[in-house]
Enzyme design. Sequence first.
Site, short mmCIF file in Angstrom:
data_model
loop_
_atom_site.label_atom_id
_atom_site.label_comp_id
_atom_site.label_asym_id
_atom_site.label_seq_id
_atom_site.Cartn_x
_atom_site.Cartn_y
_atom_site.Cartn_z
N TYR A 104 36.38 58.87 28.83
CA TYR A 104 37.39 59.20 27.83
C TYR A 104 38.65 59.68 28.58
CZ TYR A 104 39.81 61.76 24.18
OH TYR A 104 40.77 62.23 23.33
N LYS A 137 32.18 63.35 16.77
CA LYS A 137 31.78 61.97 16.57
C LYS A 137 30.47 61.87 15.77
CE LYS A 137 35.40 61.14 19.11
NZ LYS A 137 35.91 62.42 19.52
N1 LCS Z 1 33.96 62.54 25.32
C1 LCS Z 1 34.05 61.34 24.72
C2 LCS Z 1 33.15 60.22 25.15
C3 LCS Z 1 35.00 61.14 23.73
O1 LCS Z 1 35.08 59.94 23.15
C4 LCS Z 1 35.87 62.21 23.37
C5 LCS Z 1 36.92 62.04 22.34
C6 LCS Z 1 35.73 63.43 24.02
C7 LCS Z 1 34.76 63.57 24.99
C8 LCS Z 1 36.59 64.61 23.67
O2 LCS Z 1 36.17 65.14 22.46
P1 LCS Z 1 37.12 65.94 21.42
O3 LCS Z 1 37.77 67.03 22.17
O4 LCS Z 1 38.10 64.95 20.89
O5 LCS Z 1 36.14 66.42 20.40
N2 LCS Z 1 37.17 60.71 22.02
C9 LCS Z 1 38.13 60.25 21.27
C10 LCS Z 1 38.38 58.89 21.12
O6 LCS Z 1 37.77 57.97 21.66
N3 LCS Z 1 39.37 58.73 20.29
O7 LCS Z 1 39.91 59.94 19.91
C11 LCS Z 1 39.13 60.99 20.50
#
Ligand code: LCS
Length: 393
Positions: free
Chosen positions: A111, A208
Amino acid sequence: MDTKNAGFNTKLIHAGDFHDEYGSAVTPIYQTSTFAFKNAQHGADLFAGKEKGFIYTRIGNPTIGALENKLAELENGCGGIALASGMAAVTTVYMTFLGQGQHIICTSAVYGPSRAVLESHFAKFGVESTFVDSSNLKEIEDAIRPNTKLLYLETPANPTMALTDIKKASEIAHKHNIIVVVDNTFSSPYLQKPLDLGADVSLHSLTKFINGHADIVGGALIAKDPEIYAKLRKTMVYMGGNMDPHQAYLVIRGVKTLTLRIDRAQENAMKVADYLEKHPKVAWVKYPGLKSFPQYELAKEQMKGPGAMISFELKGGYEAGVTLMDNVHLALLAVSLGGVESLIQHPASMTHAGVPKEARLQANITEGLVRYAVGIENVEDIIADLDHALAKI
Ligand code: LCS
Protein backbone atom coordinates in the site's frame (compact mmCIF):
# COMPACT_ATOMS: atom_id res chain seq x y z
CA MET A 1 -18.44 -17.86 26.69
CA ASP A 2 -15.06 -19.55 26.29
CA THR A 3 -14.53 -19.71 22.52
CA LYS A 4 -10.91 -20.90 22.49
CA ASN A 5 -11.84 -24.26 20.93
CA ALA A 6 -14.87 -23.04 18.98
CA GLY A 7 -15.18 -22.74 15.20
CA PHE A 8 -14.30 -19.58 13.29
CA ASN A 9 -17.90 -18.36 12.87
CA THR A 10 -18.61 -18.87 16.57
CA LYS A 11 -15.48 -16.85 17.38
CA LEU A 12 -16.64 -14.06 15.04
CA ILE A 13 -19.89 -13.76 16.98
CA HIS A 14 -18.81 -14.46 20.56
CA ALA A 15 -15.02 -14.21 21.08
CA GLY A 16 -14.07 -11.26 23.26
CA ASP A 17 -17.67 -10.06 23.64
CA PHE A 18 -19.03 -9.46 27.11
CA HIS A 19 -22.43 -8.66 28.57
CA ASP A 20 -23.04 -6.05 31.25
CA GLU A 21 -25.12 -6.42 34.45
CA TYR A 22 -28.30 -5.70 32.41
CA GLY A 23 -27.59 -8.65 30.17
CA SER A 24 -26.98 -6.56 27.05
CA ALA A 25 -26.87 -8.78 23.96
CA VAL A 26 -23.92 -6.88 22.51
CA THR A 27 -20.73 -5.47 24.01
CA PRO A 28 -21.58 -1.99 25.38
CA ILE A 29 -19.73 1.16 24.32
CA TYR A 30 -17.65 2.56 27.18
CA GLN A 31 -17.42 6.08 25.78
CA THR A 32 -15.18 7.42 28.53
CA SER A 33 -11.67 8.82 28.51
CA THR A 34 -10.79 7.78 32.04
CA PHE A 35 -11.75 5.38 34.87
CA ALA A 36 -12.12 6.28 38.56
CA PHE A 37 -10.08 4.31 41.10
CA LYS A 38 -11.86 2.94 44.19
CA ASN A 39 -9.16 4.45 46.42
CA ALA A 40 -5.47 5.41 46.38
CA GLN A 41 -4.29 1.83 46.83
CA HIS A 42 -6.44 0.63 43.92
CA GLY A 43 -4.96 3.33 41.65
CA ALA A 44 -1.42 2.43 42.72
CA ASP A 45 -2.08 -1.30 42.17
CA LEU A 46 -3.46 -0.70 38.69
CA PHE A 47 -0.42 1.38 37.71
CA ALA A 48 1.93 -1.22 39.20
CA GLY A 49 0.16 -3.97 37.23
CA LYS A 50 -0.71 -5.78 40.48
CA GLU A 51 -4.41 -5.62 39.68
CA LYS A 52 -6.24 -5.92 36.36
CA GLY A 53 -8.48 -3.07 35.33
CA PHE A 54 -8.76 0.12 33.34
CA ILE A 55 -6.91 3.39 33.92
CA TYR A 56 -7.23 5.60 30.84
CA THR A 57 -8.68 4.89 27.37
CA ARG A 58 -5.44 5.40 25.44
CA ILE A 59 -3.96 2.61 27.56
CA GLY A 60 -7.02 0.36 27.53
CA ASN A 61 -10.82 0.35 27.47
CA PRO A 62 -13.40 -2.46 27.85
CA THR A 63 -14.98 -1.98 24.41
CA ILE A 64 -11.64 -1.68 22.63
CA GLY A 65 -10.36 -4.65 24.68
CA ALA A 66 -13.30 -6.77 23.53
CA LEU A 67 -12.35 -6.14 19.91
CA GLU A 68 -8.66 -6.79 20.62
CA ASN A 69 -9.45 -10.13 22.27
CA LYS A 70 -11.74 -11.12 19.39
CA LEU A 71 -9.10 -10.34 16.77
CA ALA A 72 -6.41 -12.21 18.73
CA GLU A 73 -8.59 -15.33 18.82
CA LEU A 74 -9.44 -15.06 15.11
CA GLU A 75 -5.76 -15.17 14.16
CA ASN A 76 -4.53 -17.50 16.92
CA GLY A 77 -2.37 -14.76 18.47
CA CYS A 78 -1.49 -14.11 22.11
CA GLY A 79 -2.87 -10.56 21.99
CA GLY A 80 -4.37 -7.91 19.76
CA ILE A 81 -3.95 -4.14 19.63
CA ALA A 82 -6.60 -1.91 18.04
CA LEU A 83 -5.46 1.36 16.50
CA ALA A 84 -6.90 4.52 14.98
CA SER A 85 -6.11 3.45 11.40
CA GLY A 86 -4.26 0.87 9.37
CA MET A 87 -1.44 3.39 8.96
CA ALA A 88 -1.26 3.80 12.76
CA ALA A 89 -0.71 0.02 12.88
CA VAL A 90 1.98 0.21 10.17
CA THR A 91 3.89 3.07 11.83
CA THR A 92 3.58 1.41 15.26
CA VAL A 93 5.34 -1.63 13.78
CA TYR A 94 8.09 0.52 12.24
CA MET A 95 8.55 2.56 15.45
CA THR A 96 8.78 -0.61 17.55
CA PHE A 97 11.28 -2.63 15.54
CA LEU A 98 13.41 -0.04 13.75
CA GLY A 99 15.95 2.46 15.04
CA GLN A 100 18.75 4.61 13.74
CA GLY A 101 21.14 2.66 11.51
CA GLN A 102 18.80 -0.32 11.29
CA HIS A 103 17.36 -1.85 8.16
CA ILE A 104 13.99 -3.08 6.91
CA ILE A 105 13.21 -5.30 3.90
CA CYS A 106 9.77 -4.53 2.53
CA THR A 107 7.58 -5.88 -0.28
CA SER A 108 7.96 -3.37 -3.14
CA ALA A 109 4.26 -3.36 -4.08
CA VAL A 110 2.78 -2.50 -0.69
CA TYR A 111 0.00 0.00 0.00
CA GLY A 112 1.56 3.34 -1.12
CA PRO A 113 1.90 5.10 2.27
CA SER A 114 3.35 1.97 3.96
CA ARG A 115 6.31 2.41 1.60
CA ALA A 116 6.31 6.20 1.31
CA VAL A 117 6.56 6.71 5.10
CA LEU A 118 9.77 4.65 5.16
CA GLU A 119 11.29 6.70 2.35
CA SER A 120 10.31 9.99 3.93
CA HIS A 121 9.90 10.03 7.71
CA PHE A 122 11.84 6.93 8.74
CA ALA A 123 14.73 7.72 6.37
CA LYS A 124 14.93 11.07 8.20
CA PHE A 125 15.66 9.17 11.43
CA GLY A 126 18.38 7.05 9.79
CA VAL A 127 16.36 3.91 9.00
CA GLU A 128 17.48 2.12 5.83
CA SER A 129 14.92 0.40 3.59
CA THR A 130 15.21 -2.09 0.75
CA PHE A 131 12.14 -2.84 -1.38
CA VAL A 132 12.08 -6.27 -3.00
CA ASP A 133 9.75 -8.41 -5.04
CA SER A 134 9.10 -10.68 -2.05
CA SER A 135 7.35 -13.23 -4.33
CA ASN A 136 10.93 -14.12 -5.21
CA LEU A 137 12.44 -15.49 -1.98
CA LYS A 138 15.96 -15.06 -3.31
CA GLU A 139 15.42 -11.29 -3.45
CA ILE A 140 14.59 -11.37 0.28
CA GLU A 141 17.64 -13.49 1.10
CA ASP A 142 19.96 -11.30 -0.98
CA ALA A 143 18.72 -8.13 0.73
CA ILE A 144 19.53 -9.32 4.28
CA ARG A 145 22.26 -7.30 6.01
CA PRO A 146 23.76 -7.58 9.50
CA ASN A 147 21.56 -4.64 10.60
CA THR A 148 18.28 -6.00 9.16
CA LYS A 149 15.65 -6.09 11.91
CA LEU A 150 12.34 -6.35 10.10
CA LEU A 151 10.82 -8.16 7.12
CA TYR A 152 7.55 -6.45 6.19
CA LEU A 153 5.37 -8.39 3.78
CA GLU A 154 2.05 -7.60 2.19
CA THR A 155 0.32 -10.62 0.62
CA PRO A 156 -1.70 -10.38 -1.56
CA ALA A 157 0.01 -7.07 -2.31
CA ASN A 158 -1.91 -3.88 -2.98
CA PRO A 159 -2.54 -3.47 -5.92
CA THR A 160 -0.58 -6.10 -7.92
CA MET A 161 -2.08 -9.11 -6.09
CA ALA A 162 1.40 -10.69 -6.00
CA LEU A 163 1.73 -13.28 -3.23
CA THR A 164 4.62 -14.00 -0.90
CA ASP A 165 5.17 -17.46 0.56
CA ILE A 166 4.74 -16.54 4.24
CA LYS A 167 6.06 -19.85 5.57
CA LYS A 168 9.26 -19.88 3.53
CA ALA A 169 9.91 -16.14 3.92
CA SER A 170 9.50 -16.46 7.72
CA GLU A 171 11.95 -19.37 7.84
CA ILE A 172 14.57 -17.32 5.97
CA ALA A 173 14.05 -14.27 8.22
CA HIS A 174 14.07 -16.20 11.48
CA LYS A 175 17.46 -17.75 10.66
CA HIS A 176 18.77 -14.18 10.92
CA ASN A 177 16.66 -13.15 13.96
CA ILE A 178 14.58 -10.85 11.78
CA ILE A 179 10.98 -10.16 12.86
CA VAL A 180 8.31 -10.91 10.26
CA VAL A 181 5.19 -8.76 9.93
CA VAL A 182 2.46 -9.55 7.37
CA ASP A 183 -0.14 -7.05 6.24
CA ASN A 184 -3.14 -9.39 6.06
CA THR A 185 -5.67 -6.71 5.03
CA PHE A 186 -6.56 -8.18 1.61
CA SER A 187 -7.34 -11.63 3.03
CA SER A 188 -8.67 -11.03 6.54
CA PRO A 189 -8.27 -13.72 9.21
CA TYR A 190 -10.93 -15.76 7.42
CA LEU A 191 -8.83 -16.42 4.32
CA GLN A 192 -5.27 -16.31 5.70
CA LYS A 193 -3.63 -16.76 9.09
CA PRO A 194 -0.06 -15.41 8.92
CA LEU A 195 0.81 -16.36 12.51
CA ASP A 196 -0.03 -20.02 11.82
CA LEU A 197 2.27 -19.81 8.78
CA GLY A 198 5.23 -18.55 10.84
CA ALA A 199 4.94 -14.74 10.92
CA ASP A 200 5.41 -12.88 14.22
CA VAL A 201 2.79 -10.17 13.70
CA SER A 202 -0.33 -9.90 11.54
CA LEU A 203 -1.43 -6.40 10.60
CA HIS A 204 -4.80 -5.12 9.38
CA SER A 205 -6.46 -2.05 8.07
CA LEU A 206 -9.78 -2.77 9.83
CA THR A 207 -11.26 -0.17 7.49
CA LYS A 208 -11.54 -2.94 4.90
CA PHE A 209 -13.04 -6.46 5.14
CA ILE A 210 -12.99 -6.77 8.93
CA ASN A 211 -15.30 -3.83 9.55
CA GLY A 212 -16.78 -4.35 6.11
CA HIS A 213 -19.22 -1.44 5.89
CA ALA A 214 -17.08 1.50 4.73
CA ASP A 215 -18.08 3.57 7.77
CA ILE A 216 -14.93 3.68 9.95
CA VAL A 217 -11.15 3.83 9.63
CA GLY A 218 -9.22 1.52 11.94
CA GLY A 219 -6.20 -0.73 12.29
CA ALA A 220 -4.99 -3.73 14.27
CA LEU A 221 -1.90 -5.71 15.18
CA ILE A 222 -2.00 -9.30 16.38
CA ALA A 223 1.15 -10.80 17.86
CA LYS A 224 2.12 -14.41 18.38
CA ASP A 225 4.54 -13.89 21.21
CA PRO A 226 3.85 -12.02 24.51
CA GLU A 227 7.19 -10.17 24.42
CA ILE A 228 6.53 -8.76 20.94
CA TYR A 229 2.95 -7.98 21.92
CA ALA A 230 4.14 -5.99 24.96
CA LYS A 231 6.61 -3.99 22.85
CA LEU A 232 3.97 -3.09 20.26
CA ARG A 233 1.45 -2.16 22.94
CA LYS A 234 3.94 0.16 24.62
CA THR A 235 4.57 1.97 21.29
CA MET A 236 0.83 2.38 20.71
CA VAL A 237 0.31 3.80 24.22
CA TYR A 238 3.29 6.19 23.97
CA MET A 239 2.67 7.32 20.39
CA GLY A 240 -1.09 7.63 20.90
CA GLY A 241 -2.35 5.71 17.89
CA ASN A 242 -5.20 4.21 19.92
CA MET A 243 -8.67 3.44 18.70
CA ASP A 244 -11.82 5.13 20.00
CA PRO A 245 -14.47 3.06 21.86
CA HIS A 246 -17.26 3.91 19.44
CA GLN A 247 -15.05 2.92 16.51
CA ALA A 248 -14.33 -0.40 18.29
CA TYR A 249 -18.06 -1.01 18.79
CA LEU A 250 -18.71 -0.57 15.04
CA VAL A 251 -15.88 -2.96 14.13
CA ILE A 252 -17.23 -5.56 16.60
CA ARG A 253 -20.62 -5.20 14.88
CA GLY A 254 -19.17 -5.39 11.37
CA VAL A 255 -16.82 -8.32 11.86
CA LYS A 256 -19.62 -10.68 12.93
CA THR A 257 -20.68 -11.17 9.29
CA LEU A 258 -17.12 -11.48 7.90
CA THR A 259 -17.48 -14.96 6.43
CA LEU A 260 -20.95 -14.27 4.97
CA ARG A 261 -19.71 -11.10 3.26
CA ILE A 262 -16.46 -12.59 1.99
CA ASP A 263 -18.11 -15.80 0.71
CA ARG A 264 -20.55 -13.71 -1.32
CA ALA A 265 -17.99 -11.16 -2.57
CA GLN A 266 -15.56 -13.93 -3.47
CA GLU A 267 -18.21 -15.81 -5.44
CA ASN A 268 -18.91 -12.59 -7.35
CA ALA A 269 -15.18 -11.87 -7.83
CA MET A 270 -14.57 -15.26 -9.44
CA LYS A 271 -17.29 -14.54 -12.03
CA VAL A 272 -16.08 -10.98 -12.63
CA ALA A 273 -12.48 -12.20 -13.10
CA ASP A 274 -13.65 -14.87 -15.57
CA TYR A 275 -15.63 -12.24 -17.47
CA LEU A 276 -12.70 -9.77 -17.58
CA GLU A 277 -10.20 -12.41 -18.66
CA LYS A 278 -12.29 -13.18 -21.75
CA HIS A 279 -12.87 -9.52 -22.67
CA PRO A 280 -10.98 -8.40 -25.81
CA LYS A 281 -10.11 -4.99 -24.34
CA VAL A 282 -8.44 -6.48 -21.27
CA ALA A 283 -4.72 -7.30 -21.54
CA TRP A 284 -4.51 -9.44 -18.40
CA VAL A 285 -6.24 -10.10 -15.08
CA LYS A 286 -4.57 -10.83 -11.72
CA TYR A 287 -6.89 -12.75 -9.41
CA PRO A 288 -5.63 -15.62 -7.21
CA GLY A 289 -8.69 -17.74 -8.14
CA LEU A 290 -7.84 -17.81 -11.87
CA LYS A 291 -5.86 -20.77 -13.20
CA SER A 292 -3.78 -18.21 -15.15
CA PHE A 293 -2.67 -16.53 -11.88
CA PRO A 294 1.12 -17.02 -11.67
CA GLN A 295 0.94 -18.15 -8.03
CA TYR A 296 -2.30 -20.14 -8.24
CA GLU A 297 -0.79 -23.09 -6.32
CA LEU A 298 0.63 -20.89 -3.55
CA ALA A 299 -2.77 -19.19 -3.21
CA LYS A 300 -4.42 -22.57 -2.67
CA GLU A 301 -1.76 -23.53 -0.16
CA GLN A 302 -1.72 -20.49 2.12
CA MET A 303 -5.17 -18.93 1.55
CA LYS A 304 -8.57 -20.45 2.23
CA GLY A 305 -9.95 -18.57 -0.78
CA PRO A 306 -8.87 -16.04 -3.42
CA GLY A 307 -10.71 -13.06 -1.91
CA ALA A 308 -12.57 -10.22 -3.59
CA MET A 309 -9.79 -8.04 -5.03
CA ILE A 310 -9.02 -8.04 -8.76
CA SER A 311 -6.35 -6.13 -10.69
CA PHE A 312 -6.42 -5.87 -14.45
CA GLU A 313 -4.68 -4.05 -17.24
CA LEU A 314 -6.54 -2.51 -20.15
CA LYS A 315 -4.99 -2.80 -23.61
CA GLY A 316 -5.59 0.93 -24.06
CA GLY A 317 -3.40 1.82 -21.02
CA TYR A 318 -3.92 4.97 -18.99
CA GLU A 319 -6.49 6.59 -21.34
CA ALA A 320 -8.63 3.45 -21.45
CA GLY A 321 -8.49 3.30 -17.64
CA VAL A 322 -9.79 6.84 -17.35
CA THR A 323 -12.63 6.10 -19.81
CA LEU A 324 -13.56 2.96 -17.90
CA MET A 325 -13.70 4.74 -14.58
CA ASP A 326 -15.72 7.62 -15.96
CA ASN A 327 -18.32 5.21 -17.33
CA VAL A 328 -19.00 2.78 -14.50
CA HIS A 329 -22.18 3.61 -12.61
CA LEU A 330 -22.71 0.78 -10.15
CA ALA A 331 -19.12 0.60 -8.90
CA LEU A 332 -18.15 3.70 -6.94
CA LEU A 333 -15.06 5.45 -8.23
CA ALA A 334 -13.37 5.42 -4.85
CA VAL A 335 -10.27 4.21 -3.03
CA SER A 336 -10.52 1.68 -0.19
CA LEU A 337 -11.90 -1.85 -0.42
CA GLY A 338 -13.54 -4.59 1.59
CA GLY A 339 -16.95 -2.96 2.00
CA VAL A 340 -20.22 -4.42 0.75
CA GLU A 341 -20.26 -2.04 -2.24
CA SER A 342 -18.08 -2.51 -5.35
CA LEU A 343 -15.31 0.09 -5.75
CA ILE A 344 -13.02 0.83 -8.68
CA GLN A 345 -9.81 2.91 -8.69
CA HIS A 346 -6.64 3.69 -10.62
CA PRO A 347 -3.56 3.08 -8.39
CA ALA A 348 -1.05 5.11 -10.48
CA SER A 349 -3.04 8.32 -10.00
CA MET A 350 -4.69 7.49 -6.65
CA THR A 351 -3.52 5.07 -3.89
CA HIS A 352 0.05 4.79 -5.20
CA ALA A 353 0.50 8.31 -6.56
CA GLY A 354 2.85 9.04 -3.59
CA VAL A 355 5.30 6.37 -4.84
CA PRO A 356 7.65 7.75 -7.56
CA LYS A 357 6.79 6.53 -11.08
CA GLU A 358 10.04 4.60 -11.50
CA ALA A 359 9.50 2.74 -8.23
CA ARG A 360 5.87 2.10 -9.18
CA LEU A 361 6.82 0.53 -12.49
CA GLN A 362 9.56 -1.50 -10.82
CA ALA A 363 6.86 -2.85 -8.47
CA ASN A 364 4.64 -3.75 -11.49
CA ILE A 365 2.15 -0.98 -10.74
CA THR A 366 1.64 -0.12 -14.40
CA GLU A 367 0.02 3.08 -15.65
CA GLY A 368 -3.07 1.29 -16.99
CA LEU A 369 -3.62 -0.93 -13.95
CA VAL A 370 -7.17 -0.85 -12.62
CA ARG A 371 -8.11 -2.22 -9.21
CA TYR A 372 -11.61 -3.54 -8.63
CA ALA A 373 -12.88 -4.30 -5.12
CA VAL A 374 -15.84 -6.60 -5.71
CA GLY A 375 -18.87 -6.06 -3.49
CA ILE A 376 -21.87 -8.21 -2.64
CA GLU A 377 -24.35 -6.78 -5.18
CA ASN A 378 -25.93 -9.10 -7.77
CA VAL A 379 -23.04 -10.21 -9.94
CA GLU A 380 -25.12 -9.80 -13.14
CA ASP A 381 -25.38 -6.08 -12.32
CA ILE A 382 -21.64 -5.76 -11.63
CA ILE A 383 -20.79 -7.41 -14.96
CA ALA A 384 -23.41 -5.40 -16.89
CA ASP A 385 -21.90 -2.21 -15.44
CA LEU A 386 -18.39 -3.22 -16.54
CA ASP A 387 -19.66 -4.36 -19.92
CA HIS A 388 -21.30 -1.01 -20.56
CA ALA A 389 -18.16 0.91 -19.46
CA LEU A 390 -15.73 -1.30 -21.44
CA ALA A 391 -17.83 -0.74 -24.57
CA LYS A 392 -17.10 2.99 -24.27
CA ILE A 393 -13.34 2.44 -24.69
N1 LCS B 1 -2.60 -1.79 4.39
C1 LCS B 1 -3.27 -2.03 3.25
C2 LCS B 1 -3.03 -3.30 2.49
C3 LCS B 1 -4.17 -1.08 2.78
O1 LCS B 1 -4.82 -1.34 1.64
C4 LCS B 1 -4.35 0.13 3.51
C5 LCS B 1 -5.28 1.17 3.03
C6 LCS B 1 -3.63 0.32 4.68
C7 LCS B 1 -2.76 -0.67 5.10
C8 LCS B 1 -3.80 1.56 5.51
O2 LCS B 1 -5.01 1.49 6.20
P1 LCS B 1 -5.87 2.77 6.66
O3 LCS B 1 -4.97 3.65 7.44
O4 LCS B 1 -6.37 3.43 5.42
O5 LCS B 1 -6.95 2.14 7.48
N2 LCS B 1 -5.67 1.01 1.71
C9 LCS B 1 -6.34 1.85 0.97
C10 LCS B 1 -6.57 1.66 -0.39
O6 LCS B 1 -6.17 0.71 -1.07
N3 LCS B 1 -7.30 2.63 -0.84
O7 LCS B 1 -7.53 3.58 0.13
C11 LCS B 1 -6.95 3.13 1.35
